[in-house]
Each structure stands twice: as C-alpha cells, then as structure tokens.
Design an enzyme around this catalytic site. Structure first.
Site, PDB file in Angstrom:
ATOM      1  N   GLY A 158       5.504  14.490  -5.063  1.00 18.44           N
ATOM      2  CA  GLY A 158       4.643  14.948  -6.136  1.00 18.44           C
ATOM      3  C   GLY A 158       4.505  14.023  -7.325  1.00 18.44           C
ATOM      4  O   GLY A 158       3.586  14.186  -8.133  1.00 18.44           O
ATOM      5  N   ASP A 159       5.403  13.043  -7.462  1.00 15.73           N
ATOM      6  CA  ASP A 159       5.309  12.069  -8.555  1.00 15.73           C
ATOM      7  C   ASP A 159       5.785  10.716  -8.037  1.00 15.73           C
ATOM      8  O   ASP A 159       6.606  10.038  -8.649  1.00 15.73           O
ATOM      9  CB  ASP A 159       6.165  12.521  -9.748  1.00 15.73           C
ATOM     10  CG  ASP A 159       5.847  11.742 -11.026  1.00 15.73           C
ATOM     11  OD1 ASP A 159       4.849  10.984 -11.036  1.00 15.73           O
ATOM     12  OD2 ASP A 159       6.601  11.869 -12.008  1.00 15.73           O
ATOM     13  N   LEU A 160       5.241  10.334  -6.886  1.00 19.82           N
ATOM     14  CA  LEU A 160       5.778   9.211  -6.138  1.00 19.82           C
ATOM     15  C   LEU A 160       5.145   7.881  -6.574  1.00 19.82           C
ATOM     16  O   LEU A 160       4.514   7.176  -5.786  1.00 19.82           O
ATOM     17  CB  LEU A 160       5.583   9.436  -4.639  1.00 19.82           C
ATOM     18  CG  LEU A 160       6.428   8.571  -3.705  1.00 19.82           C
ATOM     19  CD1 LEU A 160       7.907   8.752  -3.985  1.00 19.82           C
ATOM     20  CD2 LEU A 160       6.112   8.883  -2.257  1.00 19.82           C
ATOM     21  N   ASN A 164       9.737   5.659  -9.288  1.00 16.32           N
ATOM     22  CA  ASN A 164      10.596   6.679  -8.693  1.00 16.32           C
ATOM     23  C   ASN A 164      11.034   6.309  -7.277  1.00 16.32           C
ATOM     24  O   ASN A 164      11.591   7.142  -6.555  1.00 16.32           O
ATOM     25  CB  ASN A 164       9.894   8.036  -8.687  1.00 16.32           C
ATOM     26  CG  ASN A 164       9.804   8.625 -10.084  1.00 16.32           C
ATOM     27  OD1 ASN A 164      10.585   8.265 -10.963  1.00 16.32           O
ATOM     28  ND2 ASN A 164       8.857   9.524 -10.301  1.00 16.32           N
TER      29      ASN A 164
END
Length: 259
Positions: A158-160, A164
């Site tokens: 979801g926040d790749l 990250n």
C-alpha cells in the site's frame, strides 16, 4: 550497535504504531516478501529489528518480485479491507487511510484512495481547480468500472515506494506499510513512481510466479493516482502537476479501452 531500532512519537495519532504492527504481521503471514520483524509495540512507539542494508542485487530483485507476487496472492477479504483481525485506524504516512469492504476495485479506488486526498490537495494549494476537474473526470471513469477485472483483492503493502524497500545482504525487507486489500498493480506502480533499483528484474521475478494482465504498463498512471494525490496534499504543486498528467492519461486510456 543494537539489534533493534525504536521509533517513537508521543504526538502520533492514536493507535498509529499499532496499525503499523498489524500491517506488518498481516503481510508476514502471507509467507511471501520478507517484512521487518516487530519486537514490541505500545502506544507512542514501536521496536523493530534493525535491518543492515547493502547494495541492490539483480538476484535479490528477482527473488523479491517472486515473493511479492506470493504476498499479493495471499489475498484480502475485500477491496479496502484492513489487515485481518485489525479494527483500528489505517494510515498512509501520517495521514488517515480509510477502510472499506467493497467487491469491485474501481469504485473503491476512486472514492476511498483518490478523491479524499484530492480535496486535501485543493485545500493546501497543491492542486488547482482546473487540475482538480481533470482528476475528478478520471475518477468518474475509474468508478464506472472501466478498469475493473476479475482479479480478486490482493494483499498489498500500500505504500511501496523505494524508501520502504530495504536491500539487506540476504534480500529485500519491507517496512512502513499501509497494508490493505487492493489491486496488485498498485504496488508495482508505486515502485515505478519514485524509481526502484532493478525494477525490470523485480517484474521479471513477479511474472514468473504470477503473470500480469496484458497492458499493465499502460495502466501505471491509473494506479499512481492515489500516491500522487497523497503527495499533492502535502508536498506541493509539482505533485499536483504530476497528478493532473496521470489523470489525463487515465482518461485517454479509458477512451481507448471503450473502443
């Protein structure tokens, strides 16, 4: 040097770090991509294993791509579903991220992942009124189901973005998720947005485990609407310009899809 790292913030939103821990546990349960191990979590702080980073490697990229496909294939209860067993808030960065339980992707994505952040971006000055009109038109196309397919909800990070994705000596380790049920192409589009080392090799490994639907590269701007809207809300007009450009591409793609 300690084998763990502690992140703390007394001003963090309620259950902020607990949500991070829940997302990491859910992704880990998939048995695919490695995620950082949670040592301890409590209100205002989280203790994680320390990841010693190295240089990106081609082999690690392919292995990560294959493992990410396994994570996605583990699935989710619905589009927008939170990690299993978690009934608290969700976040992307420090911003709230809504939970949903929808059976179709397009309506969920437009209403819950793009439009809320578009409004914040307008308020902050990151998106102009004319640009907002283009984004809303793109969202209308998405919500109408033009891009819906038969792919079930995937278990996505979801926040790749690249920050990250940690390249350890033993392979990629993921941190800081905004984990929820979404479309597998969204994670891949996020990797492409800010650039990720050996992205082609990541995709190669991914497709060895789960072949992507034809045209996925053309749909990258579609799946970048969400992160671009989030960034336009907090980081200024440059992201607003990029958001409007992506929205225009989505509109054109929708027109081509209907022909």
């Amino acid at each position: 040097m300690s084998d763990t790292i502690v992140k703390s913030n007394a001003d963090a939103p309620p259950r902020f770090f607990e949500a991070e821990a829940a997302g990491l546990a859910w992704l880990a349960d998939a048995g695919g991509a490695r995620v950082v191990r949670v040592v301890h979590v409590e209100p205002g702080s989280i203790e994680l294993e320390r990841i010693h980073t190295g240089r990106p490697q081609v082999r690690a990229a392919r292995e990560f791509g294959s493992a990410l496909a396994v994570t996605h294939d583990a699935g989710a209860a619905a589009f927008g579903a939170p990690p299993h067993g978690w009934n608290g808030p969700l976040f992307i960065g420090r911003r709230p991220l809504s939970a949903a339980h929808e059976s179709t992707w397009g309506g969920f994505y437009a209403r819950e992942r793009v439009l809320p952040y578009l409004e914040l971006a307008i308020e902050s000055g990151g998106v102009g009124r004319g640009q907002a009109s283009i984004v809303r038109q793109a969202c209308e196309e998405v919500a109408a189901g033009v891009f819906d397919d038969d792919d079930p909800p995937s278990r996505i990070h979801g926040d790749l973005w690249n920050g990250n994705v940690l390249w350890s000596p033993t392979g990629v380790v993921l941190i800081d998720p905004a984990a929820h049920g979404g479309h597998r192409e969204t994670d891949l589009a996020m990797l492409a947005l800010f650039g990720c080392p050996y992205l082609d090799e990541i995709v190669e490994g991914y497709e060895q485990t789960h072949p992507l639907r034809p045209g996925w590269r053309e749909r990258i701007p579609l799946h970048q609407l969400h992160p671009l809207a989030v960034h336009a809300a907090g980081y200024g007009r440059g992201y607003g310009d990029a958001l409007a450009d992506a929205a225009a591409r989505v509109i054109a793609l929708a027109d081509a899809t209907r022909r």
